[in-house]
Design a protein around this motif. Sequence first.
Motif, short mmCIF file in Angstrom:
data_model
loop_
_atom_site.label_atom_id
_atom_site.label_comp_id
_atom_site.label_asym_id
_atom_site.label_seq_id
_atom_site.Cartn_x
_atom_site.Cartn_y
_atom_site.Cartn_z
N SER A 52 34.16 41.51 61.56
CA SER A 52 33.87 42.43 60.46
C SER A 52 32.74 43.37 60.89
O SER A 52 31.94 43.04 61.76
CB SER A 52 33.47 41.67 59.20
OG SER A 52 32.27 40.97 59.42
N HIS A 73 39.87 48.59 62.09
CA HIS A 73 40.37 48.62 60.71
C HIS A 73 41.39 47.49 60.49
O HIS A 73 41.33 46.80 59.48
CB HIS A 73 41.00 49.97 60.40
CG HIS A 73 41.59 50.05 59.04
ND1 HIS A 73 40.80 50.18 57.91
CD2 HIS A 73 42.87 49.98 58.60
CE1 HIS A 73 41.59 50.19 56.84
NE2 HIS A 73 42.85 50.08 57.24
N TRP A 77 37.45 45.49 59.60
CA TRP A 77 36.29 46.36 59.51
C TRP A 77 36.58 47.47 58.50
O TRP A 77 37.73 47.80 58.22
CB TRP A 77 36.00 47.01 60.85
CG TRP A 77 35.44 46.12 61.91
CD1 TRP A 77 35.88 44.89 62.27
CD2 TRP A 77 34.36 46.41 62.77
NE1 TRP A 77 35.14 44.40 63.30
CE2 TRP A 77 34.20 45.33 63.64
CE3 TRP A 77 33.52 47.50 62.92
CZ2 TRP A 77 33.22 45.29 64.62
CZ3 TRP A 77 32.55 47.47 63.90
CH2 TRP A 77 32.39 46.37 64.73
N ARG A 78 35.53 48.07 57.97
CA ARG A 78 35.67 49.21 57.07
C ARG A 78 34.76 50.31 57.56
O ARG A 78 33.77 50.04 58.24
CB ARG A 78 35.31 48.82 55.63
CG ARG A 78 36.28 47.81 55.04
CD ARG A 78 37.65 48.45 54.88
NE ARG A 78 38.64 47.46 54.48
CZ ARG A 78 39.62 47.01 55.23
NH1 ARG A 78 39.77 47.44 56.46
NH2 ARG A 78 40.49 46.15 54.78
#
Length: 86
Positions: A52, A73, A77-78
């Motif tokens: 993350s 992504h 992850w963002r």
Amino acid sequence: MDNTAILKSKFRTILRSAKGWFRSSHQGYCRLSWAQEAEDLILDKYFKRRQSGFYVDVGAHHPERFSNTRLFHLRGWRGINIDAMP
């Protein structure tokens, strides 16, 4: 069924089995990269495959094609992708 349809059907079957063979026989030897020059794989190694995180990609171009952040992504992850073109 005409000859063209039969050939297409056989080709699809062969292609499906070839994809399955490639995935199973090359597991661990190659990795998929969405970036143009495998920058995502370099960053993945640098971050030790962290599951993350947050990214900012300036000059992102496209969400999939030549994307340096697509790998992250998909992993969870963002972040923000910024590009001058809509």
